[in-house]
Design a protein around this motif. Structure first.
Motif, mmCIF file in Angstrom:
data_model
loop_
_atom_site.group_PDB
_atom_site.id
_atom_site.type_symbol
_atom_site.label_atom_id
_atom_site.label_comp_id
_atom_site.label_asym_id
_atom_site.label_seq_id
_atom_site.Cartn_x
_atom_site.Cartn_y
_atom_site.Cartn_z
ATOM 1 N N GLU A 25 21.400 26.112 88.116
ATOM 2 C CA GLU A 25 22.523 26.348 87.191
ATOM 3 C C GLU A 25 22.555 27.799 86.740
ATOM 4 O O GLU A 25 23.617 28.411 86.649
ATOM 5 C CB GLU A 25 22.401 25.443 85.973
ATOM 6 C CG GLU A 25 22.727 23.998 86.230
ATOM 7 C CD GLU A 25 22.623 23.176 84.958
ATOM 8 O OE1 GLU A 25 22.971 23.694 83.878
ATOM 9 O OE2 GLU A 25 22.180 22.022 85.060
ATOM 10 N N ARG A 28 23.734 29.959 89.587
ATOM 11 C CA ARG A 28 25.168 29.765 89.816
ATOM 12 C C ARG A 28 25.990 30.516 88.774
ATOM 13 O O ARG A 28 26.950 31.210 89.095
ATOM 14 C CB ARG A 28 25.489 28.272 89.765
ATOM 15 C CG ARG A 28 26.883 27.939 90.237
ATOM 16 C CD ARG A 28 27.143 26.427 90.268
ATOM 17 N NE ARG A 28 26.156 25.726 91.081
ATOM 18 C CZ ARG A 28 25.310 24.801 90.595
ATOM 19 N NH1 ARG A 28 25.338 24.463 89.329
ATOM 20 N NH2 ARG A 28 24.438 24.208 91.396
ATOM 21 N N LYS A 32 28.566 33.680 89.305
ATOM 22 C CA LYS A 32 29.957 33.687 88.836
ATOM 23 C C LYS A 32 30.228 34.901 87.961
ATOM 24 O O LYS A 32 31.289 35.517 88.051
ATOM 25 C CB LYS A 32 30.261 32.414 88.047
ATOM 26 C CG LYS A 32 30.437 31.192 88.910
ATOM 27 C CD LYS A 32 30.770 29.979 88.053
ATOM 28 C CE LYS A 32 30.896 28.727 88.893
ATOM 29 N NZ LYS A 32 31.195 27.552 88.064
#
Length: 118
Positions: A25, A28, A32
């Protein structure tokens, strides 16, 4: 640039700090964030490097509308129930948003600096 041992050490520290469940997480969301930052910098550089365009002034011309002929069909009760629409003068269409140009930004900066100097 990071070498292989440095990258491995960063991953091990991240694994210890965040744990194996949260590490994907975190990676990720970091990816982003970097992607959004690159998009924003590309958009800004394109806006600054765009050729200057002279502002185009649009003058709206209002043309009088010709009167509409009366309907020749016989009126029905449904047609009588509908109110007649009053003719409204045509209003010039204004753009919802106009992007700032380099010249307009320069003028705003100059005006702000003049206000601060006063």
């Amino acid at each position: 640039m990071l070498s292989a041992p440095e990258l491995i050490m960063i991953l091990v520290v991240g694994l210890v700090v965040f744990g194996p469940g949260k590490l994907p997480e975190v990676a990720r969301s970091l990816g982003k964030g970097v992607r959004e930052f690159k998009k924003a910098t590309n958009a800004l550089s394109q806006a600054l490097n765009a050729p200057e365009q002279a502002p185009v002034q649009q003058q709206a011309t209002v043309q009088p509308q010709a009167p509409q002929p009366a309907p020749t069909a016989p009126e029905t009760p449904a047609a009588k129930a509908q109110p007649a629409t009053a003719e409204q003068p045509a209003q010039p269409a204004k753009p919802a948003y106009q992007a700032p140009t380099q010249e307009s930004v320069r003028q705003q900066i100059q005006e702000q600096s003049e206000k601060k100097a006063e």
